[in-house]
Design an enzyme around this catalytic site. Structure first.
Site, short mmCIF file in Angstrom:
data_model
loop_
_atom_site.label_atom_id
_atom_site.label_comp_id
_atom_site.label_asym_id
_atom_site.label_seq_id
_atom_site.Cartn_x
_atom_site.Cartn_y
_atom_site.Cartn_z
N LYS A 22 0.91 -1.32 0.08
CA LYS A 22 0.22 -0.14 -0.08
C LYS A 22 0.58 1.20 0.14
O LYS A 22 0.39 2.29 -0.94
CB LYS A 22 -0.84 -0.09 1.22
CG LYS A 22 -1.73 1.16 1.39
CD LYS A 22 -3.15 0.87 2.11
CE LYS A 22 -3.06 0.71 3.58
NZ LYS A 22 -2.71 1.87 4.27
N SER A 23 1.71 1.38 0.76
CA SER A 23 2.71 2.53 0.97
C SER A 23 3.41 2.74 -0.52
O SER A 23 3.41 4.01 -0.78
CB SER A 23 3.72 2.21 1.98
OG SER A 23 3.25 2.20 3.25
N ARG A 27 2.87 5.93 -3.19
CA ARG A 27 3.88 6.62 -3.63
C ARG A 27 4.09 6.80 -5.05
O ARG A 27 4.55 7.73 -5.79
CB ARG A 27 4.95 6.39 -2.77
CG ARG A 27 5.14 6.92 -1.50
CD ARG A 27 5.94 6.13 -0.27
NE ARG A 27 5.93 6.55 1.08
CZ ARG A 27 5.27 6.40 1.88
NH1 ARG A 27 3.91 5.53 1.69
NH2 ARG A 27 5.26 6.62 3.08
N ARG A 123 -9.04 11.74 12.72
CA ARG A 123 -7.54 11.68 12.93
C ARG A 123 -6.89 12.95 12.88
O ARG A 123 -7.13 13.84 12.17
CB ARG A 123 -6.83 10.67 11.89
CG ARG A 123 -7.71 9.30 11.90
CD ARG A 123 -7.14 8.24 10.73
NE ARG A 123 -5.65 8.01 11.18
CZ ARG A 123 -4.98 7.15 10.26
NH1 ARG A 123 -5.44 6.86 9.28
NH2 ARG A 123 -3.71 6.88 10.57
N SER A 168 7.06 8.91 12.20
CA SER A 168 5.81 8.82 11.39
C SER A 168 6.59 8.94 9.96
O SER A 168 7.02 9.89 9.55
CB SER A 168 5.07 9.87 11.68
OG SER A 168 4.04 9.91 10.48
N GLN A 170 4.47 9.18 7.50
CA GLN A 170 3.64 9.94 6.69
C GLN A 170 4.17 11.36 7.08
O GLN A 170 4.19 12.18 6.08
CB GLN A 170 2.13 9.96 7.19
CG GLN A 170 1.79 8.43 6.92
CD GLN A 170 0.18 8.38 7.20
OE1 GLN A 170 -0.28 9.14 8.11
NE2 GLN A 170 -0.04 7.08 7.12
N ASP A 320 1.64 -1.26 11.74
CA ASP A 320 0.57 -1.66 11.16
C ASP A 320 0.09 -3.13 11.69
O ASP A 320 -1.00 -3.70 11.70
CB ASP A 320 0.33 -1.42 9.78
CG ASP A 320 0.32 -0.10 9.41
OD1 ASP A 320 -0.33 0.63 10.41
OD2 ASP A 320 0.63 0.13 8.13
N LYS A 347 -4.56 5.63 14.74
CA LYS A 347 -4.53 4.98 13.45
C LYS A 347 -6.03 5.09 13.11
O LYS A 347 -6.62 5.86 13.36
CB LYS A 347 -4.07 3.50 13.47
CG LYS A 347 -2.53 3.38 14.16
CD LYS A 347 -1.65 4.14 12.70
CE LYS A 347 -0.16 4.09 13.21
NZ LYS A 347 0.69 4.71 12.23
N ARG A 351 -6.59 1.74 18.05
CA ARG A 351 -6.24 0.21 18.17
C ARG A 351 -5.91 -0.34 19.41
O ARG A 351 -6.18 -1.38 19.53
CB ARG A 351 -5.13 -0.10 16.95
CG ARG A 351 -5.46 0.24 15.75
CD ARG A 351 -4.71 -0.42 14.61
NE ARG A 351 -5.29 -0.02 13.08
CZ ARG A 351 -4.39 0.02 11.97
NH1 ARG A 351 -3.39 -0.11 12.20
NH2 ARG A 351 -5.23 0.34 10.93
C1 S3P Z 1 2.41 4.60 6.29
C2 S3P Z 1 3.03 5.11 7.34
C3 S3P Z 1 2.31 4.72 8.92
C4 S3P Z 1 1.48 3.34 8.61
C5 S3P Z 1 0.75 3.61 7.60
C6 S3P Z 1 1.34 3.82 6.16
C7 S3P Z 1 3.04 5.30 5.23
O1 S3P Z 1 1.86 5.64 9.37
O2 S3P Z 1 0.71 3.25 9.83
O3 S3P Z 1 -0.08 2.30 7.40
O4 S3P Z 1 2.83 4.85 4.03
O5 S3P Z 1 3.75 6.27 5.04
P1 S3P Z 1 2.60 6.88 10.37
O6 S3P Z 1 3.40 7.67 9.63
O7 S3P Z 1 1.36 7.56 10.93
O8 S3P Z 1 3.04 6.16 11.32
#
Ligand code: S3P
Length: 439
Positions: A22-23, A27, A123, A168, A170, A320, A347, A351
């Protein structure tokens, strides 16, 4: 809401692939949208979260076409070329889409309003609006930190030198993506290293991006305004999806499952080490490189798991995977104690609270800590028989689907829909291996 019933059926056996990471999928769509030229991505995750990213990038000017299953073509607008969408963009359930795209917008002179589902609207966005305000963007958000939110980017962005207060990927990625259309060098300093897919992909596309380690900080430096080359990328399988199969095959006696082509980025593989520390029998074979990321096949056989007091890995490398690890701990012999996990409260759901409630509803006397859980291990099947509230959180739904395979009485998951965000084929794939799941 379609509920899902999980109960033991037979041993889990087979060789499977899980959908794309997914990540990396997010991107690839975002960065290919900023390249000069046409990129092709195969193995893209076609879950709702990634489709939300595709729709948002289209709304900002990229041309994105689906050529076949998991096969997408993206024509970029070039760094600095994003356009103002003519409507609100809906990010659904996806925090990654929201926060990373906010970073992109911050250094473009455009105004965008974003919203999402009830989970995403709960969030915290302050973690990105604070640094992106320093870049020069301005925000107007509900209660100052929640979606719906309007971001106005700037024509004169400032390069940041930023140390996020929490681990993080993100936040790191949002700041780096803002740095793409910013003159000068943007730096992000991490106290704890988080997944580095953004860094790897930017480097593969020709950006000048370097990583140094000093005084316990990992510093990523990005030279702004690069011309990004288009990519041809094959997305590896998502280890965060594979994790459900790793736990299921570990806990159901007699199981033997191989998951091929899984991304094994060292900042993502904590779940393998954590399960091994609990006694799991997981072997990594056929290790190779794919699209700038390490991949391999995971061969997992059932094993007698035991509880643990601490984990041999940093939580950020498996952030995750904790919901399903808690389920593994519930079946293991002896108690487990997990701490340092306050990030789990922000999250797709809280969780810690939601897992504690679901485990208690199924006869497992967990103790919820401010930053973790203490899980008593049943040393075999758990009572089950309860109803789990998923709170729009895909990983809660899948975790309890796994636990139900080791429950005396069926576990009912109130809402299976959220599984579509990250692992649309989960139910069929699990049933194909032998799991007892019914909608
Ligand atoms: C992700 C970073 C993580 C993860 C999320 C995907 C990403 O979040 O929990 O499912 O793709 O950069 P955080 O940056 O909030 O830890």
């Amino acid at each position: 809401m379609p509920s899902l019933i999980s109960q033991p059926n037979t041993v889990l056996k087979g060789t499977v692939r899980v959908p794309g990471d997914k990540s990396i999928s997010h991107r690839s769509l975002m960065l290919a949208s900023l390249a000069v030229g046409t990129s092709e991505v195969t193995g893209l995750l076609e879950g709702e979260d990634v489709l939300a990213t595709a729709a948002a990038m289209r709304a900002m000017g990229a041309t994105i076409d689906r050529l076949g299953e998991g096969h997408w073509r993206i024509s970029g607008v070039g760094v600095g070329g994003l356009m103002e969408p003519d409507d609100v963009i809906d990010m659904g359930n996806s925090g990654t889409s929201t926060r990373l795209i906010m970073g992109l917008i911050a250094s473009h002179p455009i105004t965008v309003t974003m919203t999402g589902d009830a989970s995403l609207r709960g969030r915290p966005m302050g973690r990105v609006t604070v640094p992106l305000t320093q870049v020069g963007a301005s925000f107007s958000a509900r209660e100052d930190k929640y979606l719906p939110l309007t971001v106005t980017g700037t024509a004169m962005p400032m390069p940041l030198d930023y140390t996020p207060p929490m681990a993080s990927a993100q936040v790191k990625s949002a700041v780096l993506l803002a740095g793409l259309n910013t003159p000068g060098i943007t730096r992000v300093r991490e106290r704890v290293a988080t997944r580095d897919h953004t860094e790897r992909m930017l480097s593969a596309m020709g950006a000048d991006i370097t990583v140094t380690e000093e005084d316990g900080l990992r510093t990523v430096s990005l030279v702004g305004q690069p011309e990004l080359r288009p990519i041809s990328l094959d997305v590896p399988g998502d280890i965060s999806s594979a994790a459900f199969l790793l736990v299921a095959a570990s806990i159901v006696p007699g199981s033997d499952v191989t998951i091929e082509n899984v991304g094994l980025n060292p900042l993502r593989t904590g779940i393998v080490a954590a399960l091994q520390a609990m006694g799991a029998d997981i072997e990594i074979v056929n290790e190779r490189q794919l699209g700038g990321e390490p991949v391999g096949d995971l061969h997992v056989k059932a094993a007698r798991l035991h509880g643990v007091d601490s984990l041999p890995v940093d939580p950020s490398t498996m952030i995750d995977e904790f919901p399903v690890l808690f389920c593994a701990a519930a079946v293991a012999e002896g108690p487990s104690r997990f701490t340092g996990l306050e990030e789990l409260r922000v999250k797709e759901s809280d969780r810690l609270a939601v897992m504690a409630a679901g485990l208690k509803a199924n006869g497992i006397a967990v103790e919820e800590l401010p930053d973790g859980l203490v899980v008593p291990g049943a040393g075999g099947r758990v009572p089950g028989g309860g109803r789990v509230e998923t709170h729009l959180d895909h990983r809660i739904a899948m975790s309890f689907s796994v636990l139900g395979q080791m429950a005396e009485a069926p576990i009912t998951i109130d809402d299976a829909r959220p599984i579509q965000t990250s692992f649309p084929v989960f139910i069929d794939l699990m049933k194909g291996l032998g799991a007892g799941l019914s909608l």
